[in-house]
Design a protein around this motif. Structure first.
Motif, PDB file in Angstrom:
ATOM      1  N   LEU A   1      10.835  12.042  -1.377  1.00  0.00           N
ATOM      2  CA  LEU A   1      10.185  10.901  -2.010  1.00  0.00           C
ATOM      3  C   LEU A   1      11.181   9.758  -2.212  1.00  0.00           C
ATOM      4  O   LEU A   1      10.839   8.589  -2.026  1.00  0.00           O
ATOM      5  N   THR A   2      12.412  10.107  -2.558  1.00  0.00           N
ATOM      6  CA  THR A   2      13.453   9.097  -2.717  1.00  0.00           C
ATOM      7  C   THR A   2      13.674   8.348  -1.408  1.00  0.00           C
ATOM      8  O   THR A   2      13.730   7.115  -1.384  1.00  0.00           O
TER       9      THR A   2
ATOM     10  N   PHE B   1       0.833  -1.214   0.000  1.00  0.00           N
ATOM     11  CA  PHE B   1       0.000   0.000   0.000  1.00  0.00           C
ATOM     12  C   PHE B   1       0.862   1.257   0.000  1.00  0.00           C
ATOM     13  O   PHE B   1       0.537   2.248  -0.666  1.00  0.00           O
ATOM     14  N   ALA B   2       1.976   1.225   0.716  1.00  0.00           N
ATOM     15  CA  ALA B   2       2.888   2.381   0.713  1.00  0.00           C
ATOM     16  C   ALA B   2       3.465   2.583  -0.691  1.00  0.00           C
ATOM     17  O   ALA B   2       3.541   3.726  -1.171  1.00  0.00           O
ATOM     18  N   PHE B   3       3.861   1.498  -1.341  1.00  0.00           N
ATOM     19  CA  PHE B   3       4.380   1.622  -2.707  1.00  0.00           C
ATOM     20  C   PHE B   3       3.313   2.148  -3.665  1.00  0.00           C
ATOM     21  O   PHE B   3       3.609   2.935  -4.562  1.00  0.00           O
TER      22      PHE B   3
ATOM     23  N   ALA C   1      10.316  -3.328  -6.832  1.00  0.00           N
ATOM     24  CA  ALA C   1       9.330  -2.246  -6.763  1.00  0.00           C
ATOM     25  C   ALA C   1      10.016  -0.931  -6.390  1.00  0.00           C
ATOM     26  O   ALA C   1       9.711   0.125  -6.962  1.00  0.00           O
ATOM     27  N   ALA C   2      10.949  -0.997  -5.458  1.00  0.00           N
ATOM     28  CA  ALA C   2      11.676   0.208  -5.056  1.00  0.00           C
ATOM     29  C   ALA C   2      12.523   0.743  -6.207  1.00  0.00           C
ATOM     30  O   ALA C   2      12.551   1.956  -6.456  1.00  0.00           O
ATOM     31  N   VAL C   3      13.197  -0.138  -6.923  1.00  0.00           N
ATOM     32  CA  VAL C   3      14.025   0.294  -8.057  1.00  0.00           C
ATOM     33  C   VAL C   3      13.158   0.937  -9.137  1.00  0.00           C
ATOM     34  O   VAL C   3      13.523   1.971  -9.709  1.00  0.00           O
ATOM     35  N   ALA C   4      11.994   0.345  -9.398  1.00  0.00           N
ATOM     36  CA  ALA C   4      11.096   0.917 -10.411  1.00  0.00           C
ATOM     37  C   ALA C   4      10.629   2.316  -9.999  1.00  0.00           C
ATOM     38  O   ALA C   4      10.602   3.232 -10.830  1.00  0.00           O
TER      39      ALA C   4
ATOM     40  N   ILE D   1      11.394   8.389 -10.303  1.00  0.00           N
ATOM     41  CA  ILE D   1      11.744   9.648  -9.630  1.00  0.00           C
ATOM     42  C   ILE D   1      12.910  10.322 -10.328  1.00  0.00           C
ATOM     43  O   ILE D   1      12.908  11.545 -10.533  1.00  0.00           O
ATOM     44  N   PHE D   2      13.911   9.541 -10.714  1.00  0.00           N
ATOM     45  CA  PHE D   2      15.123  10.119 -11.307  1.00  0.00           C
ATOM     46  C   PHE D   2      14.997  10.453 -12.783  1.00  0.00           C
ATOM     47  O   PHE D   2      15.825  11.165 -13.325  1.00  0.00           O
ATOM     48  N   THR D   3      13.964   9.930 -13.472  1.00  0.00           N
ATOM     49  CA  THR D   3      13.851  10.242 -14.903  1.00  0.00           C
ATOM     50  C   THR D   3      12.768  11.277 -15.153  1.00  0.00           C
ATOM     51  O   THR D   3      11.963  11.621 -14.417  1.00  0.00           O
TER      52      THR D   3
END
Length: 117
Positions: free
Chosen positions: A46-47, A26-28, A107-110, A115-117
């Motif tokens: 956010l990161t 749910f947090a993701f 999920a975190a990497v996605a 965020i970075f793009t």
């Protein structure tokens, strides 16, 4: 520790694991909504939220699975021969722990990629 207490703790730790995974997912989802509908650009807050969510899910979920494994290993012969005991012994807890950690990490990497793009 009595066998009833051990069974209660085993069931409770399983529920804790599912609660941890549900909270993390749910947090993701919430973070993904913020990324999608929020302003563009890099956000340090956010990161960090993505990183904290992943670490929480991986560590807390892994701890719950380790506790379930410890309780499972402490079962007496009589309980191990019950349907509950056989079901608990059949679970591949190391695989569940690894799969959970990998999926939360992906999920975190996605989300970090977005965020970075």
């Amino acid at each position: 520790m009595t066998q009833d207490n051990r069974n209660y703790l085993s069931i409770n730790r399983s529920a804790h694991y599912y609660d941890i995974m549900r909270t993390t997912v749910f947090a993701f989802v919430g973070i993904a909504a913020i990324i999608e509908f929020g302003p563009d650009g890099y956000s340090p807050a956010l990161t960090m939220l993505v990183i904290v969510t992943a670490v929480y899910g991986i560590i807390a979920g892994g701890t719950a699975i380790d506790d379930i494994g410890s309780l499972r290993d402490d079962m007496d012969e009589e309980t191990a021969n019950t349907h509950f005991g056989k079901s608990l012994m059949a679970r591949n807890l190391p695989a569940l722990k690894m799969i959970s950690a990998v999926l939360l990490g992906l999920a975190a990497v996605a989300e970090l990629y977005e965020i970075f793009t």
